[in-house]
Write a protein that holds these residues in place. Structure first.
Motif, PDB file in Angstrom:
ATOM      1  N   UNK A  64     -36.856 -26.879 -52.894  1.00  0.00           N
ATOM      2  CA  UNK A  64     -35.450 -26.766 -52.505  1.00  0.00           C
ATOM      3  C   UNK A  64     -34.828 -25.543 -53.177  1.00  0.00           C
ATOM      4  N   UNK A  65     -34.024 -24.810 -52.414  1.00  0.00           N
ATOM      5  CA  UNK A  65     -33.403 -23.565 -52.868  1.00  0.00           C
ATOM      6  C   UNK A  65     -31.939 -23.584 -52.446  1.00  0.00           C
ATOM      7  N   UNK A  66     -31.046 -23.785 -53.413  1.00  0.00           N
ATOM      8  CA  UNK A  66     -29.624 -23.911 -53.100  1.00  0.00           C
ATOM      9  C   UNK A  66     -28.902 -22.569 -53.204  1.00  0.00           C
ATOM     10  N   UNK A  67     -27.698 -22.538 -52.655  1.00  0.00           N
ATOM     11  CA  UNK A  67     -26.792 -21.410 -52.850  1.00  0.00           C
ATOM     12  C   UNK A  67     -25.395 -21.960 -53.142  1.00  0.00           C
ATOM     13  N   UNK A  68     -24.602 -21.160 -53.879  1.00  0.00           N
ATOM     14  CA  UNK A  68     -23.257 -21.550 -54.315  1.00  0.00           C
ATOM     15  C   UNK A  68     -23.274 -22.806 -55.173  1.00  0.00           C
ATOM     16  N   UNK A 135     -40.994 -21.441 -47.729  1.00  0.00           N
ATOM     17  CA  UNK A 135     -42.233 -21.152 -46.987  1.00  0.00           C
ATOM     18  C   UNK A 135     -43.417 -21.974 -47.465  1.00  0.00           C
ATOM     19  N   UNK A 136     -44.290 -22.288 -46.515  1.00  0.00           N
ATOM     20  CA  UNK A 136     -45.645 -22.746 -46.823  1.00  0.00           C
ATOM     21  C   UNK A 136     -46.614 -21.738 -46.237  1.00  0.00           C
ATOM     22  N   UNK A 137     -47.404 -21.114 -47.099  1.00  0.00           N
ATOM     23  CA  UNK A 137     -48.469 -20.209 -46.687  1.00  0.00           C
ATOM     24  C   UNK A 137     -49.812 -20.843 -47.005  1.00  0.00           C
ATOM     25  N   UNK A 180     -53.030 -23.421 -50.780  1.00  0.00           N
ATOM     26  CA  UNK A 180     -51.720 -23.762 -50.225  1.00  0.00           C
ATOM     27  C   UNK A 180     -50.661 -23.264 -51.198  1.00  0.00           C
ATOM     28  N   UNK A 181     -49.712 -22.504 -50.676  1.00  0.00           N
ATOM     29  CA  UNK A 181     -48.617 -21.976 -51.481  1.00  0.00           C
ATOM     30  C   UNK A 181     -47.299 -22.374 -50.845  1.00  0.00           C
ATOM     31  N   UNK A 182     -46.549 -23.219 -51.524  1.00  0.00           N
ATOM     32  CA  UNK A 182     -45.192 -23.565 -51.089  1.00  0.00           C
ATOM     33  C   UNK A 182     -44.235 -22.872 -52.051  1.00  0.00           C
ATOM     34  N   UNK A 183     -43.294 -22.093 -51.501  1.00  0.00           N
ATOM     35  CA  UNK A 183     -42.417 -21.342 -52.398  1.00  0.00           C
ATOM     36  C   UNK A 183     -41.067 -21.038 -51.766  1.00  0.00           C
ATOM     37  N   UNK A 184     -40.093 -20.749 -52.632  1.00  0.00           N
ATOM     38  CA  UNK A 184     -38.776 -20.300 -52.201  1.00  0.00           C
ATOM     39  C   UNK A 184     -38.806 -18.791 -52.008  1.00  0.00           C
ATOM     40  N   UNK A 185     -37.688 -18.238 -51.516  1.00  0.00           N
ATOM     41  CA  UNK A 185     -37.704 -16.834 -51.117  1.00  0.00           C
ATOM     42  C   UNK A 185     -37.629 -15.855 -52.285  1.00  0.00           C
ATOM     43  N   UNK A 186     -37.683 -16.342 -53.509  1.00  0.00           N
ATOM     44  CA  UNK A 186     -37.876 -15.439 -54.632  1.00  0.00           C
ATOM     45  C   UNK A 186     -39.241 -14.791 -54.636  1.00  0.00           C
ATOM     46  N   UNK A 187     -40.157 -15.287 -53.790  1.00  0.00           N
ATOM     47  CA  UNK A 187     -41.475 -14.664 -53.615  1.00  0.00           C
ATOM     48  C   UNK A 187     -41.433 -13.642 -52.480  1.00  0.00           C
ATOM     49  N   UNK A 239     -34.264 -16.528 -57.567  1.00  0.00           N
ATOM     50  CA  UNK A 239     -34.957 -17.639 -58.223  1.00  0.00           C
ATOM     51  C   UNK A 239     -36.275 -17.936 -57.515  1.00  0.00           C
ATOM     52  N   UNK A 240     -37.226 -18.468 -58.267  1.00  0.00           N
ATOM     53  CA  UNK A 240     -38.571 -18.768 -57.752  1.00  0.00           C
ATOM     54  C   UNK A 240     -38.927 -20.214 -58.054  1.00  0.00           C
ATOM     55  N   UNK A 241     -39.371 -20.936 -57.037  1.00  0.00           N
ATOM     56  CA  UNK A 241     -40.057 -22.218 -57.206  1.00  0.00           C
ATOM     57  C   UNK A 241     -41.365 -22.119 -56.435  1.00  0.00           C
ATOM     58  N   UNK A 242     -42.460 -22.542 -57.044  1.00  0.00           N
ATOM     59  CA  UNK A 242     -43.790 -22.351 -56.456  1.00  0.00           C
ATOM     60  C   UNK A 242     -44.672 -23.549 -56.746  1.00  0.00           C
ATOM     61  N   UNK A 243     -45.353 -24.042 -55.714  1.00  0.00           N
ATOM     62  CA  UNK A 243     -46.425 -25.028 -55.845  1.00  0.00           C
ATOM     63  C   UNK A 243     -47.685 -24.398 -55.272  1.00  0.00           C
ATOM     64  N   UNK A 244     -48.755 -24.350 -56.049  1.00  0.00           N
ATOM     65  CA  UNK A 244     -50.028 -23.783 -55.601  1.00  0.00           C
ATOM     66  C   UNK A 244     -51.110 -24.843 -55.717  1.00  0.00           C
ATOM     67  N   UNK A 245     -51.803 -25.113 -54.611  1.00  0.00           N
ATOM     68  CA  UNK A 245     -52.871 -26.107 -54.571  1.00  0.00           C
ATOM     69  C   UNK A 245     -54.148 -25.488 -54.014  1.00  0.00           C
ATOM     70  N   UNK A 246     -55.280 -25.963 -54.509  1.00  0.00           N
ATOM     71  CA  UNK A 246     -56.580 -25.553 -53.969  1.00  0.00           C
ATOM     72  C   UNK A 246     -57.019 -26.592 -52.937  1.00  0.00           C
ATOM     73  N   UNK A 247     -57.279 -26.162 -51.724  1.00  0.00           N
ATOM     74  CA  UNK A 247     -57.658 -27.086 -50.648  1.00  0.00           C
ATOM     75  C   UNK A 247     -59.012 -27.727 -50.920  1.00  0.00           C
TER      76      UNK A 247
END
Length: 247
Positions: A64-68, A135-137, A180-187, A239-247
Motif C-alpha cells: 500500500x502506498x498512500x498520499x497526503x 506493481x507486481x513484476x 516475484x517482486x511486489x513494490x510501490x512506485x519508489x522503484x 517511498x519504497x515498499x518491496x516484497x521479493x520471493x523466489x518462485x
C-alpha cells in the motif's frame, strides 16, 4: 504468522527496514531525498506499508502506498492483518476486498494504492487485484522481466467502500528460480514521476544476471539502485515498499 512493515517505523532518508520471511524478504524505505518533489504530496516522511503472510503452500502479499498522509496505507495493511487466512480463489479475494472497508473509520483524509497478491508455491501460480500504480513484476531470468499487475487511477479510502470493487484482477504463473517482486512506485519511479528515467525491466534483468534469484541479495541490490538512481538520473525520490520471493 504475519510480517507487517509500516512507513512510520522507518522515516530516516537513506535508511531501510528489512525482514527475512519464509520464501523471501520484505523491506521498506522512505527513499533518499528529503527535498524530493514528492514531498509536496506527503504529510509524513514515509507513507508506504506492506504485509506478508505465509500459510503452508500459499503466501499473501499486500502493498500500500498512500498520499497526503499515512492513514490510508497503514489502516489498509492493519485491516488485512486483522483478517485470518489467505483467499484461495480470485472470487474469495474479491469477497475479502468487499469486506475490507470500515464505514466511519477515522483517519487523516489520505488515499492509497493497494496491491494484493496470492501465490501458491507448489502450483507456481497466483492471482491478485490492483488499485493504483503499485506493481507486481516477475523476473523470469537474465533476459525477461514482466509486469503482471495492471495499473489504474483508483485510490482507496479505508473508510469508504465505494471503490473497493474497482480493482484490476490478474493471474500469473511462474517457473523455478524466477523472482516475484511486489513494490510501490519508489522503484519504477525512483526518479519522481519519470518512469523512463527510473528502474525498468532491463534493470531488473541486469540485476538477475548479476545476483541470481536469491531474494535477499537481489532485494538489497534493487534497493540500492532505486536509492541511487539509474544512468545519472536522480533516485530515491519516493517511498519504497518491496516484497521479493523466489518462485
Amino acid at each position: 504468522m504475519d510480517t507487517c512493515l509500516f512507513g512510520r517505523q522507518c522515516e530516516d532518508h537513506g535508511a531501510s527496514l528489512q525482514e527475512i520471511v519464509e520464501g523471501g524478504v520484505v523491506l521498506i524505505s522512505p527513499g533518499a531525498d528529503p527535498l524530493s518533489p514528492a514531498r509536496r504530496y506527503k504529510r509524513a516522511p514515509n507513507e508506504d506499508a506492506l504485509l506478508y503472510r505465509r500459510e503452508g503452500r500459499r503466501a499473501l502479499l499486500v502493498i500500500a502506498d498512500a498520499h497526503f498522509g499515512l492513514g490510508a496505507s497503514h489502516q489498509l495493511i492493519a485491516r488485512w492483518h486483522q483478517r485470518p487466512g489467505i483467499p484461495a480463489t480470485p472470487e474469495a479475494l474479491a469477497l475479502a476486498l468487499a469486506e475490507l472497508p470500515e464505514l466511519g473509520l477515522a483517519h487523516d483524509g489520505s488515499e492509497s494504492t493497494l496491491l494484493v497478491v496470492v501465490y501458491d508455491f507448489e502450483a507456481r501460480a497466483g492471482f491478485g487485484q490492483s488499485f493504483g500504480d503499485s506493481s507486481l513484476f516477475i523476473v523470469r531470468g537474465p533476459r525477461l522481466a514482466q509486469r503482471v499487475s495492471p495499473q489504474n487511477g483508483v485510490f482507496l479510502d479505508p473508510s469508504d467502500p465505494a471503490r473497493f470493487d474497482e480493482g484490476q484482477p490478474f493471474e500469473f504463473t511462474t517457473r523455478p528460480d524466477q523472482l516475484l517482486l511486489a513494490f510501490t512506485d519508489g522503484i519504477d519511479e525512483c526518479c519522481y514521476r519519470a518512469p523512463s528515467r527510473s528502474i525498468g525491466p532491463r534493470h531488473l534483468t541486469a540485476l538477475y544476471a548479476q545476483h541470481g534469484p536469491a531474494p535477499q541479495i537481489y532485494a538489497r541490490a534493487l534497493l540500492r539502485l532505486a536509492l541511487n538512481g539509474v544512468e545519472g538520473h536522480p533516485g530515491g525520490q519516493d517511498n519504497i515498499a518491496l516484497i521479493a520471493l523466489r518462485a
